[in-house]
Design an enzyme around this catalytic site. Structure first.
Site, PDB file in Angstrom:
ATOM      1  CD  GLU A   1      52.107 -29.758 -26.407  1.00 60.77           C
ATOM      2  OE1 GLU A   1      51.108 -30.228 -25.834  1.00 60.77           O
ATOM      3  OE2 GLU A   1      52.232 -29.720 -27.625  1.00 60.77           O
TER       4      GLU A   1
ATOM      5  CD  GLU B   1      54.947 -32.992 -29.394  1.00 55.70           C
ATOM      6  OE1 GLU B   1      53.725 -33.015 -29.658  1.00 55.70           O
ATOM      7  OE2 GLU B   1      55.391 -33.028 -28.240  1.00 55.70           O
TER       8      GLU B   1
HETATM    9  C1  GAL Z   1      51.141 -32.781 -28.056  1.00 54.45           C
HETATM   10  C2  GAL Z   1      51.889 -33.534 -26.978  1.00 54.45           C
HETATM   11  C3  GAL Z   1      52.256 -34.923 -27.446  1.00 54.45           C
HETATM   12  C4  GAL Z   1      51.100 -35.583 -28.124  1.00 54.45           C
HETATM   13  C5  GAL Z   1      50.657 -34.739 -29.264  1.00 54.45           C
HETATM   14  C6  GAL Z   1      49.533 -35.363 -30.065  1.00 54.45           C
HETATM   15  O1  GAL Z   1      50.347 -31.813 -27.480  1.00 54.45           O
HETATM   16  O2  GAL Z   1      53.042 -32.852 -26.598  1.00 54.45           O
HETATM   17  O3  GAL Z   1      52.696 -35.670 -26.340  1.00 54.45           O
HETATM   18  O4  GAL Z   1      50.068 -35.749 -27.210  1.00 54.45           O
HETATM   19  O5  GAL Z   1      50.210 -33.491 -28.768  1.00 54.45           O
HETATM   20  O6  GAL Z   1      49.081 -34.538 -31.088  1.00 54.45           O
END
Ligand code: GAL
Ligand code: ZN
Length: 685
Positions: free
Chosen positions: A162, A319
């Site tokens: 990110e 994710e």
């Molecule tokens: C994203 C990040 C992850 C985790 C996730 C939680 O922004 O890449 O490592 O923190 O959010 O929602």
């Protein structure tokens, strides 16, 4: 014959190894003893997991002291995953520099606009211009590439995490900004002209005198808009340099392995059009709140944007959350069953994966209350039952891997530079928020199951029946010419207010508003009249009484006709929305933010006028999307985002539901879906 795109070839390699859609999540095994790793791998198989992202935060454990590398634990993890047939999306760990780097080289820590150096103790604590940081980040990336390039478990490279493109105000960033400006402008006079430094005597004699737009320069009055915009461009470019440097390193060791970095969707700081061009596959982290009434619409537009970044190719959801996430400020639980419809929504809109943060819920650390595939309660939980059930769904949809969504009939114009400029200060109203305005336009089309692509202002518009342009404040000559030519050639356009106002340097377009779109729209804007927050004004559209909010353009007609007018206030009777026949096309203009229902009517009127066909007529809260399988077979996704059982009319034709237990079940003309239920329909053979 045109040469195959190497990115497509690398992706084909990934598909080949996954044998279907990807299912899995971020795996952070360094939090657990080795015995847990064995249990993890066993459970991954049980859940149908075939891809995990490893190593995102591992720098401090892989290189505990400068130049001392400890790969033993990662060797073991990679080995276990490889033996189990789980592919690894291996990260370069640059988003979490180790404590020794911060300690020995505090100059690698970023400095905010107030001049404060950020301390070690969270993550992403690095200056993206720091040569020292870049040196160490490249070294650990290279050591990983050297060691794992030929490892059988390696499926994909995940560069950093990110990227944020946060502007940094340290001396290294300042020097880098000056070099970047010198490259961009060549001479300091060109910079003076672009930034309009004749005003307030901001004239520069040397690039060495130019600073970053730090907060202290705002003590009495606003900053220079050109400087702000260029600093946004520079911060984006500096982050992209960090990414491409590491991408090139891993590519030297494994030229056939796909490379990605996870995007944040409608994220302001990075111009993902430019980033996507540097990746083999676009990937996304999406955290739409389980309770947010706009969650499904928000996710849908982020998914459409990701698909559009590389011209409709499949992308990866890397994710998402099985349940609670932390971005709401409150950890809302996900309602039972919602995981399926929310996850398959990504696949419907072109994703070749569903993945989560994270595999196993942490015991310690900032995200210990974030949901996971394996919750604190282990496998005796509703989450685990839904996770394994979703794994079975993903296996049933294996044929979709590599399949595309047809090009939509409607395109929405999206431009990061215009977003940066739109939200810069010192405007007639500083309340304009691009993602909010975007969602205003997207939501009614999404509710009507109209398929949408996103395009850049200078993108190919020729195949679209309707092009929607929300608040394109900044536009260069190429973009303006492209949009104009589209309408002249027969296209249907909807454009909203405060568009075509400034050029690429944030200088007001000469000759009155809306600059290069005056002829196209057949209007002149005499004055901007923003409304106060909460203030409204009546408006009439085709016999419907609505309200105008946020903004009023005071429009003089110059060829256009009025299709909606203000019903009260100072501008009573004057146009709130107009339509102009231009060339062989039609341009509709919205000079205000109408209430939801009025905007819905205005936009659907344009949809009908342009001859756009929605995918399916469904009850409220039920989404219908088409996607093809790799062999071209069409699939219809029907997703119930409501907590009620619904019935959806499908019309004639015989279809089967691929998600049904057992063999794909035949579906008649009416489909019943349970609360948050989903169906994926294919014509019966
Ligand atoms: C994203 C990040 C992850 C985790 C996730 C939680 O922004 O890449 O490592 O923190 O959010 O929602
Ligand atoms: Zn810096």
């Amino acid at each position: 014959m045109s040469r195959p795109d190497p990115a497509d070839e690398r992706l084909a390699g990934l598909r080949q190894r996954l044998q279907g859609l990807a299912y899995g999540g971020d795996y952070n095994p360094e939090q657990w003893p080795a015995a847990t790793w064995r249990e993890d791998v066993r459970l991954m198989r049980e859940a149908g997991v075939n891809l995990v992202t490893v190593g995102v935060w591992s720098w401090g454990l892989l290189e505990p002291r400068p130049g001392v590398f400890e790969f033993g634990w990662l060797d073991e993890v990679m080995g276990l995953l490889g033996e189990a047939g789980v592919g690894v999306d291996l990260a370069t760990p640059n988003a979490a520099p180790p404590s020794w780097l911060a300690h020995e080289h505090p100059e690698t820590l970023p400095v905010d606009g107030e001049g404060r150096r950020i301390a070690f103790g969270s993550r992403v604590h690095y200056c993206q211009s720091s040569p020292v940081y870049r040196h160490y980040a490249a070294r650990i990336a290279e050591r990983l590439a050297e060691r794992y390039a030929d490892h059988p478990a390696l499926a994909m490279w995940h560069i950093g995490n990110e990227y944020g493109g946060f502007g940094c105000h340290c001396p290294a960033s300042l020097a880098h900004f000056r070099r970047w400006l010198a490259d961009r402008y060549g001479t300091v006079d060109a910079l003076n002209d672009a930034w309009g430094t004749a005003f307030w005597g901001q004239h520069y004699e040397s690039f060495e005198h130019v600073g970053t737009p730090a907060a202290r320069s705002r003590l009495f009055s606003g900053p220079n808009p050109g400087q702000l915009l260029d600093f946004a461009r520079f911060s984006d470019a500096a982050a992209l340099e960090c990414y491409t440097a590491e991408r090139d390193i891993v590519r030297r060791y494994s030229p056939d392995v796909a490379v990605t970095t996870n995007f944040m969707g409608s994220y302001k700081n990075l111009d993902y059009w430019r980033w996507a061009a540097e990746e083999d596959v676009v990937s996304l982290d999406m955290y739409a709140g389980p309770r947010d009434p706009d969650g499904p619409a928000l996710a849908a537009y982020n998914f459409d944007l990701m698909r559009s970044l590389r011209g409709g190719r499949p992308w990866l959801l890397l994710e998402s959350a099985t349940g609670r996430n932390l971005t709401d400020g409150r950890n809302y639980a996900r309602p039972a069953g919602q995981l399926q419809s929310r996850s398959l929504q990504a696949v419907a809109r072109g994703a070749d994966s569903v993945m989560f943060f994270q595999w196993r819920a942490s015991r310690a650390g900032a995200e210990r209350y974030h949901s996971a595939m394996v919750p604190h309660g282990g496998t005796a939980t509703r989450t685990w039952r839904e996770v394994t059930s979703l794994g079975r769904d993903m296996a049933r949809l294996a044929d979709l891997s590599g399949g595309v969504c047809d090009r939509a009939e409607v395109a929405v114009v999206w431009d990061w530079e215009s977003w940066w400029a739109l939200e810069s200060p010192d405007h007639p109203s500083n309340d304009l928020c691009f993602p909010d305005r975007l969602l205003d336009h997207y939501r009614p089309l999404w509710e009507a199951n109209v398929a949408i692509d996103f395009v850049r202002p200078d993108g190919d518009l020729s195949a679209y029946r309707l092009v929607v342009v929300p608040n394109l404040y900044l536009v260069d000559d190429t973009g303006a010419g492209n949009i104009t030519a589209y309408v002249r050639g027969g296209g249907h356009l909807v454009m909203s207010y405060f568009s075509g106002i400034v050029d690429e340097y944030d200088r007001v377009q000469p000759g009155g508003h809306p600059g290069p779109f005056r002829d196209l729209l057949g209007i002149d804007i005499d004055e901007f009249a923003p409304l106060e927050p909460g203030e409204t004004c009546g408006m009439q559209h085709a016999g419907h009484a609505g309200t105008a909010t946020e903004w009023q353009d005071v429009i003089d007609l110059a060829g256009a006709e009025t299709i909606a007018a203000y019903a009260d206030g100072e501008f009573k009777g004057r146009p709130a929305a107009t339509r102009h026949h231009f060339g062989t096309g039609t341009a509709t203009y919205l000079g205000t933010s109408p209430d939801r229902e009025t905007l819905r009517r205005l936009l659907l009127d344009c949809v009908t006028g342009a001859g756009v066909t929605p995918v399916l007529d469904t009850p409220a809260g039920v989404e219908a999307v088409r996607r093809r399988a790799a062999d071209g077979t069409e699939h219809l996704f029907v997703l119930n985002h409501t907590s009620d059982e619904v019935t959806v009319g499908l019309g004639s034709g015989s279809t089967v539901d691929l998600l049904a237990d057992g063999a794909p079940a035949p579906v008649g003309g009416r489909l019943r879906l349970p609360p948050f239920g989903a169906a994926v329909l294919r014509d019966a053979p």
